[in-house]
Design a protein around this motif. Structure first.
Motif, short mmCIF file in Angstrom:
data_model
loop_
_atom_site.label_atom_id
_atom_site.label_comp_id
_atom_site.label_asym_id
_atom_site.label_seq_id
_atom_site.Cartn_x
_atom_site.Cartn_y
_atom_site.Cartn_z
N ALA A 171 36.56 62.50 70.78
CA ALA A 171 35.95 63.63 70.08
C ALA A 171 34.83 64.25 70.92
O ALA A 171 34.69 65.48 70.98
CB ALA A 171 35.41 63.19 68.73
N THR A 172 34.04 63.42 71.58
CA THR A 172 32.95 63.92 72.42
C THR A 172 33.50 64.72 73.60
O THR A 172 33.02 65.82 73.91
CB THR A 172 32.10 62.75 72.94
N ILE A 192 32.44 74.68 67.19
CA ILE A 192 33.10 73.72 68.08
C ILE A 192 32.49 72.33 67.91
O ILE A 192 33.21 71.32 67.87
CB ILE A 192 32.99 74.19 69.54
N VAL A 193 31.16 72.26 67.80
CA VAL A 193 30.51 70.96 67.57
C VAL A 193 30.99 70.37 66.24
O VAL A 193 31.30 69.17 66.15
CB VAL A 193 28.98 71.13 67.58
N LEU A 194 31.07 71.21 65.20
CA LEU A 194 31.56 70.73 63.91
C LEU A 194 33.01 70.26 63.99
O LEU A 194 33.38 69.25 63.37
CB LEU A 194 31.44 71.84 62.86
N SER A 195 33.83 70.97 64.77
CA SER A 195 35.23 70.55 64.91
C SER A 195 35.32 69.17 65.54
O SER A 195 36.17 68.36 65.17
CB SER A 195 36.02 71.58 65.74
N GLY A 196 34.43 68.88 66.51
CA GLY A 196 34.39 67.55 67.09
C GLY A 196 34.03 66.49 66.06
O GLY A 196 34.62 65.39 66.05
N ILE A 227 34.72 69.81 76.47
CA ILE A 227 35.71 70.67 77.14
C ILE A 227 35.80 72.03 76.44
O ILE A 227 35.83 73.08 77.08
CB ILE A 227 37.08 69.98 77.17
N ALA A 228 35.83 72.01 75.10
CA ALA A 228 35.91 73.27 74.35
C ALA A 228 34.67 74.12 74.58
O ALA A 228 34.77 75.35 74.73
CB ALA A 228 36.08 72.97 72.86
N ALA A 258 39.61 72.22 64.38
CA ALA A 258 39.99 70.81 64.29
C ALA A 258 41.43 70.64 63.82
O ALA A 258 42.18 69.81 64.34
CB ALA A 258 39.03 70.08 63.34
N THR A 259 41.84 71.43 62.82
CA THR A 259 43.21 71.34 62.31
C THR A 259 44.22 71.72 63.38
O THR A 259 45.24 71.06 63.56
CB THR A 259 43.37 72.26 61.08
#
Length: 222
Positions: free
Chosen positions: A38-39, A142-146, A44-45, A15-16
């Motif tokens: 964010a979704t 990746i889900v947490l980063s979103g 994409i990630a 995320a950073t």
């Protein structure tokens, strides 16, 4: 809590590192719609991570199936070793002998190497299980980063307040410096990964290796 520490940290790092790109994506293409941005970022990630993983897994499964069928039918042949292999230092003679035996009597060569092959198979299964677990952790990260990106302003405010309590008046500066450091290192790593993936793809295309694009994407992801 221990299994979740790694994915949470990785989610924060992703995320950073992605935040400037995320902001541009959100403001220029989506009119500031934070949740939608964010979704889409998360999807994409996940696609970038899972698509080459699934494709490679299917390819390896099909190749293993073909190899097993060839071994059972006796259609699998090992070419004879070049004579120069005997001249290699230390390993030349034993390697040549084992290779020659496999070329003339594969069944006997496999029987002779059964203990080593069993150890190799056990190691490969363990490595595959470890890779699978790591992929699941990265999916979670990746889900947490979103989630972090969707609540970026709140997360930053909380971190700055904690930094102020830990180090005093310089807490906000330390938090900003930490974010800049993570972003700089991550972008440097990604930059090198893109160069390596591009160079690997060009080399594979030149050498005529099948699915060069998939292999180049896998190089980038690894």
């Amino acid at each position: 809590l221990r299994p979740f520490v790694g994915p949470i940290v990785w989610g924060g790092v992703i995320a950073t590192a992605a935040y400037p790109l995320f902001v541009g994506f959100r403001e220029r293409l989506l009119g500031g719609r934070n949740a939608v941005a964010a979704t889409l970022f998360t999807l994409i990630a996940l696609a970038l991570l899972l698509a080459p993983t699934i494709e490679l897994g299917q390819s390896m499964f099909e190749s293993a199936g073909r190899l097993a069928a060839q071994l059972q039918s006796g259609d699998f042949n090992v070419p004879a070793p070049p004579a120069r292999v005997q001249e290699w230092p230390l390993i030349g003679e034993p390697l040549y002998a084992a290779w020659h035996l496999a070329s003339v009597n594969l069944q006997e060569a496999l029987s002779a190497a059964a203990p080593q092959l069993k150890q190799l198979a056990t190691w490969l299964l363990g490595a595959a299980a470890g890779v699978g677990a790591d992929i699941l952790k990265f999916v979670f990260a990746i889900v947490l980063s979103g989630v972090f990106l969707a609540n970026a302003e709140t997360v930053v405010a909380v971190l700055q307040r904690r930094a102020l309590r830990l180090v005093g008046d310089q807490g906000a500066d330390f938090a900003h410096l930490a974010g800049s450091t993570v972003r700089g290192v991550a972008q440097g790593v990604l930059g090198v990964a893109f160069i390596q993936g591009f160079a690997a793809g060009i080399g594979m295309l030149v050498m005529g290796i099948p699915a060069a694009g998939l292999w180049a994407l896998l190089v980038l992801v690894l």
